[in-house]
Design a protein around this motif. Sequence first.
Motif, PDB file in Angstrom:
ATOM      1  N   SER A  50       0.849  -1.120  -0.165  1.00 33.15           N
ATOM      2  CA  SER A  50      -0.054   0.148   0.044  1.00 33.15           C
ATOM      3  C   SER A  50       1.009   1.409  -0.061  1.00 33.15           C
ATOM      4  O   SER A  50       0.509   2.397  -0.649  1.00 33.15           O
ATOM      5  N   GLN A  51       1.771   1.241   0.572  1.00 33.74           N
ATOM      6  CA  GLN A  51       2.838   2.251   0.811  1.00 33.74           C
ATOM      7  C   GLN A  51       3.613   2.684  -0.590  1.00 33.74           C
ATOM      8  O   GLN A  51       3.601   3.742  -1.004  1.00 33.74           O
ATOM      9  N   HIS A  52       3.961   1.648  -1.287  1.00 36.28           N
ATOM     10  CA  HIS A  52       4.436   1.695  -2.536  1.00 36.28           C
ATOM     11  C   HIS A  52       3.569   2.268  -3.638  1.00 36.28           C
ATOM     12  O   HIS A  52       3.921   2.994  -4.302  1.00 36.28           O
ATOM     13  N   LYS A  53       2.239   1.701  -3.112  1.00 32.88           N
ATOM     14  CA  LYS A  53       1.278   2.261  -4.148  1.00 32.88           C
ATOM     15  C   LYS A  53       0.974   3.852  -4.177  1.00 32.88           C
ATOM     16  O   LYS A  53       1.210   4.606  -5.144  1.00 32.88           O
ATOM     17  N   SER A  54       0.953   4.306  -2.763  1.00 37.72           N
ATOM     18  CA  SER A  54       0.693   5.505  -2.493  1.00 37.72           C
ATOM     19  C   SER A  54       1.900   6.570  -3.061  1.00 37.72           C
ATOM     20  O   SER A  54       1.827   7.527  -3.674  1.00 37.72           O
ATOM     21  N   ASP A  55       3.420   5.800  -2.691  1.00 38.09           N
ATOM     22  CA  ASP A  55       4.338   6.763  -3.277  1.00 38.09           C
ATOM     23  C   ASP A  55       4.239   6.721  -4.930  1.00 38.09           C
ATOM     24  O   ASP A  55       4.760   7.720  -5.255  1.00 38.09           O
ATOM     25  N   PHE A  56       3.875   5.545  -5.675  1.00 38.68           N
ATOM     26  CA  PHE A  56       4.022   5.632  -6.998  1.00 38.68           C
ATOM     27  C   PHE A  56       3.016   6.717  -7.465  1.00 38.68           C
ATOM     28  O   PHE A  56       3.096   7.532  -8.333  1.00 38.68           O
ATOM     29  N   LEU A  57       1.709   6.677  -6.832  1.00 43.52           N
ATOM     30  CA  LEU A  57       0.756   7.766  -7.263  1.00 43.52           C
ATOM     31  C   LEU A  57       1.041   9.175  -7.082  1.00 43.52           C
ATOM     32  O   LEU A  57       0.767   9.954  -7.800  1.00 43.52           O
ATOM     33  N   ALA A  58       1.581   9.429  -5.852  1.00 43.86           N
ATOM     34  CA  ALA A  58       2.151  10.833  -5.641  1.00 43.86           C
ATOM     35  C   ALA A  58       3.388  10.884  -6.606  1.00 43.86           C
ATOM     36  O   ALA A  58       3.233  12.290  -7.071  1.00 43.86           O
ATOM     37  N   SER A  59       4.284  10.408  -6.979  1.00 42.41           N
ATOM     38  CA  SER A  59       5.318  10.356  -7.889  1.00 42.41           C
ATOM     39  C   SER A  59       4.712  10.800  -9.454  1.00 42.41           C
ATOM     40  O   SER A  59       4.788  11.794 -10.063  1.00 42.41           O
ATOM     41  N   MET A  60       3.791  10.115  -9.574  1.00 47.24           N
ATOM     42  CA  MET A  60       3.084  10.208 -10.885  1.00 47.24           C
ATOM     43  C   MET A  60       2.266  11.352 -11.085  1.00 47.24           C
ATOM     44  O   MET A  60       2.113  11.941 -12.084  1.00 47.24           O
ATOM     45  N   SER A  61       1.689  11.501 -10.069  1.00 47.68           N
ATOM     46  CA  SER A  61       0.719  12.757  -9.785  1.00 47.68           C
ATOM     47  C   SER A  61       1.570  14.201 -10.090  1.00 47.68           C
ATOM     48  O   SER A  61       1.443  15.036 -10.981  1.00 47.68           O
ATOM     49  N   HIS A  62       2.802  13.969  -9.573  1.00 44.56           N
ATOM     50  CA  HIS A  62       3.723  15.311  -9.532  1.00 44.56           C
ATOM     51  C   HIS A  62       4.240  15.273 -10.949  1.00 44.56           C
ATOM     52  O   HIS A  62       4.418  16.237 -11.829  1.00 44.56           O
ATOM     53  N   GLU A  63       4.584  14.012 -11.655  1.00 49.11           N
ATOM     54  CA  GLU A  63       5.338  14.061 -13.090  1.00 49.11           C
ATOM     55  C   GLU A  63       4.196  14.613 -13.840  1.00 49.11           C
ATOM     56  O   GLU A  63       4.536  15.040 -15.014  1.00 49.11           O
ATOM     57  N   LEU A  64       2.920  14.236 -13.785  1.00 51.79           N
ATOM     58  CA  LEU A  64       2.002  14.442 -14.839  1.00 51.79           C
ATOM     59  C   LEU A  64       1.218  16.003 -14.659  1.00 51.79           C
ATOM     60  O   LEU A  64       1.131  16.591 -15.617  1.00 51.79           O
ATOM     61  N   ARG A  65       1.464  16.523 -13.320  1.00 51.66           N
ATOM     62  CA  ARG A  65       0.851  17.700 -13.082  1.00 51.66           C
ATOM     63  C   ARG A  65       1.573  18.886 -13.650  1.00 51.66           C
ATOM     64  O   ARG A  65       0.881  19.713 -14.629  1.00 51.66           O
ATOM     65  N   THR A  66       2.903  18.645 -13.714  1.00 53.12           N
ATOM     66  CA  THR A  66       3.816  19.843 -14.498  1.00 53.12           C
ATOM     67  C   THR A  66       3.494  20.004 -15.816  1.00 53.12           C
ATOM     68  O   THR A  66       3.181  20.999 -16.265  1.00 53.12           O
ATOM     69  N   PRO A  67       3.426  19.016 -16.802  1.00 51.26           N
ATOM     70  CA  PRO A  67       3.397  18.988 -18.158  1.00 51.26           C
ATOM     71  C   PRO A  67       1.822  19.392 -18.443  1.00 51.26           C
ATOM     72  O   PRO A  67       1.538  20.228 -19.329  1.00 51.26           O
ATOM     73  N   LEU A  68       1.003  19.013 -17.794  1.00 52.56           N
ATOM     74  CA  LEU A  68      -0.401  19.005 -17.874  1.00 52.56           C
ATOM     75  C   LEU A  68      -0.680  20.534 -17.670  1.00 52.56           C
ATOM     76  O   LEU A  68      -1.458  21.221 -18.367  1.00 52.56           O
ATOM     77  N   ASN A  69      -0.251  21.252 -16.584  1.00 52.69           N
ATOM     78  CA  ASN A  69      -0.424  22.438 -16.093  1.00 52.69           C
ATOM     79  C   ASN A  69       0.153  23.476 -17.501  1.00 52.69           C
ATOM     80  O   ASN A  69      -0.374  24.350 -17.786  1.00 52.69           O
ATOM     81  N   ALA A  70       1.439  22.915 -17.978  1.00 59.04           N
ATOM     82  CA  ALA A  70       1.884  23.718 -19.008  1.00 59.04           C
ATOM     83  C   ALA A  70       1.001  23.757 -20.235  1.00 59.04           C
ATOM     84  O   ALA A  70       0.683  24.938 -20.714  1.00 59.04           O
ATOM     85  N   VAL A  71       0.347  22.754 -20.509  1.00 55.42           N
ATOM     86  CA  VAL A  71      -0.592  22.494 -21.499  1.00 55.42           C
ATOM     87  C   VAL A  71      -1.816  23.519 -21.416  1.00 55.42           C
ATOM     88  O   VAL A  71      -2.304  23.914 -22.393  1.00 55.42           O
ATOM     89  N   ILE A  72      -2.149  23.260 -20.296  1.00 54.27           N
ATOM     90  CA  ILE A  72      -3.465  24.170 -19.739  1.00 54.27           C
ATOM     91  C   ILE A  72      -3.272  25.600 -20.009  1.00 54.27           C
ATOM     92  O   ILE A  72      -3.824  26.605 -20.687  1.00 54.27           O
ATOM     93  N   GLY A  73      -2.018  26.126 -19.467  1.00 55.03           N
ATOM     94  CA  GLY A  73      -1.343  27.287 -19.551  1.00 55.03           C
ATOM     95  C   GLY A  73      -1.464  27.801 -21.038  1.00 55.03           C
ATOM     96  O   GLY A  73      -2.095  29.059 -21.260  1.00 55.03           O
ATOM     97  N   PHE A  74      -0.748  27.073 -21.726  1.00 53.85           N
ATOM     98  CA  PHE A  74      -0.393  27.648 -23.045  1.00 53.85           C
ATOM     99  C   PHE A  74      -1.861  27.505 -24.044  1.00 53.85           C
ATOM    100  O   PHE A  74      -1.893  28.324 -24.967  1.00 53.85           O
ATOM    101  N   SER A  75      -2.676  26.523 -23.692  1.00 52.64           N
ATOM    102  CA  SER A  75      -3.835  26.681 -24.310  1.00 52.64           C
ATOM    103  C   SER A  75      -4.655  27.992 -24.069  1.00 52.64           C
ATOM    104  O   SER A  75      -5.346  28.630 -24.831  1.00 52.64           O
ATOM    105  N   GLU A  76      -4.623  28.376 -22.789  1.00 48.81           N
ATOM    106  CA  GLU A  76      -5.379  29.760 -22.571  1.00 48.81           C
ATOM    107  C   GLU A  76      -4.805  30.859 -23.202  1.00 48.81           C
ATOM    108  O   GLU A  76      -5.524  31.698 -23.550  1.00 48.81           O
ATOM    109  N   VAL A  77      -3.494  30.558 -23.458  1.00 44.91           N
ATOM    110  CA  VAL A  77      -2.818  31.754 -24.267  1.00 44.91           C
ATOM    111  C   VAL A  77      -3.213  31.752 -25.661  1.00 44.91           C
ATOM    112  O   VAL A  77      -3.658  32.702 -26.346  1.00 44.91           O
ATOM    113  N   LEU A  78      -3.534  30.595 -26.409  1.00 48.62           N
ATOM    114  CA  LEU A  78      -3.707  30.563 -27.488  1.00 48.62           C
ATOM    115  C   LEU A  78      -5.588  31.004 -27.807  1.00 48.62           C
ATOM    116  O   LEU A  78      -5.853  31.576 -28.603  1.00 48.62           O
ATOM    117  N   LEU A  79      -6.325  30.504 -26.642  1.00 49.83           N
ATOM    118  CA  LEU A  79      -7.514  30.707 -26.572  1.00 49.83           C
ATOM    119  C   LEU A  79      -7.883  32.404 -26.696  1.00 49.83           C
ATOM    120  O   LEU A  79      -8.796  32.715 -27.239  1.00 49.83           O
TER     121      LEU A  79
END
Length: 243
Positions: A203-232
């Motif tokens: 369970s701890q490994h699962k939590s660590d994995f999800l936390a890591s993946m959330s961090h790794e995914l959040r940064t590029p997705l936020n960049a995509v959202i921000g640039f999309s707003e600029v384009l819009l």
Amino acid sequence: AALALRNIELLSALQSRSAELIRKVDEMQALAEVGQAVSSTLDPDEVLSTIVEHAVELSGADGGSLMEYDEESRLFRVRTTYGTSRGLRDQLKTVRIHVDESFVGRAATSRMPVQVADLSDIELDPHLRLLFDAGWRSLVVVPLVRPDRIVGALVVRRLTPGTFSDETCDMLTAFASQSAIALTNARLYQQLELQSRALATTSQHKSDFLASMSHELRTPLNAVIGFSEVLLERMFGELNERQ
């Protein structure tokens, strides 16, 4: 004179029956205490120590030990002792007691109590040699068995030669039944603890994995959202084919 003799016989018989009744009551009380210990605690060593202590005291012996059997290695391992010196106890916990090479193993495979009235009269295996060198002279081995397997063995010892009565062996057999239950519960509890720790780790490994993946995914997705707003907002003019 005949009446007097008859009265003496009756009095003797009454005293004998009273002594037997007292012994039976003591045995039942001890079994009740063991049963209460089995059901009231999850600490196997506490239960097994209670069993050995009562078995030694009620059988009029000087010491004893309780062994657990490992099916994979086919070896008996001393779990707890009573009335035994620390040095001998440490030696007993390391001595090799194989089911095919020991007196204890012979008792376990026969599923019946087996006793030795004088250790100096028989060939000694490593386990019995340790006991003999430490001053023990007689013993009885009561197997701990379930219908489908050997669980362990209860050993009660004396410092003097002599046999154990049938009543004592019957009482020890009842204690052995309680011991078999206690050892089985101890194994199940240990397995449950191991599985619980394994699940907690997973369970701890699962939590660590999800936390890591959330961090790794959040940064590029936020960049995509921000640039999309600029384009819009048409900050670079009307959208072209590349944008």
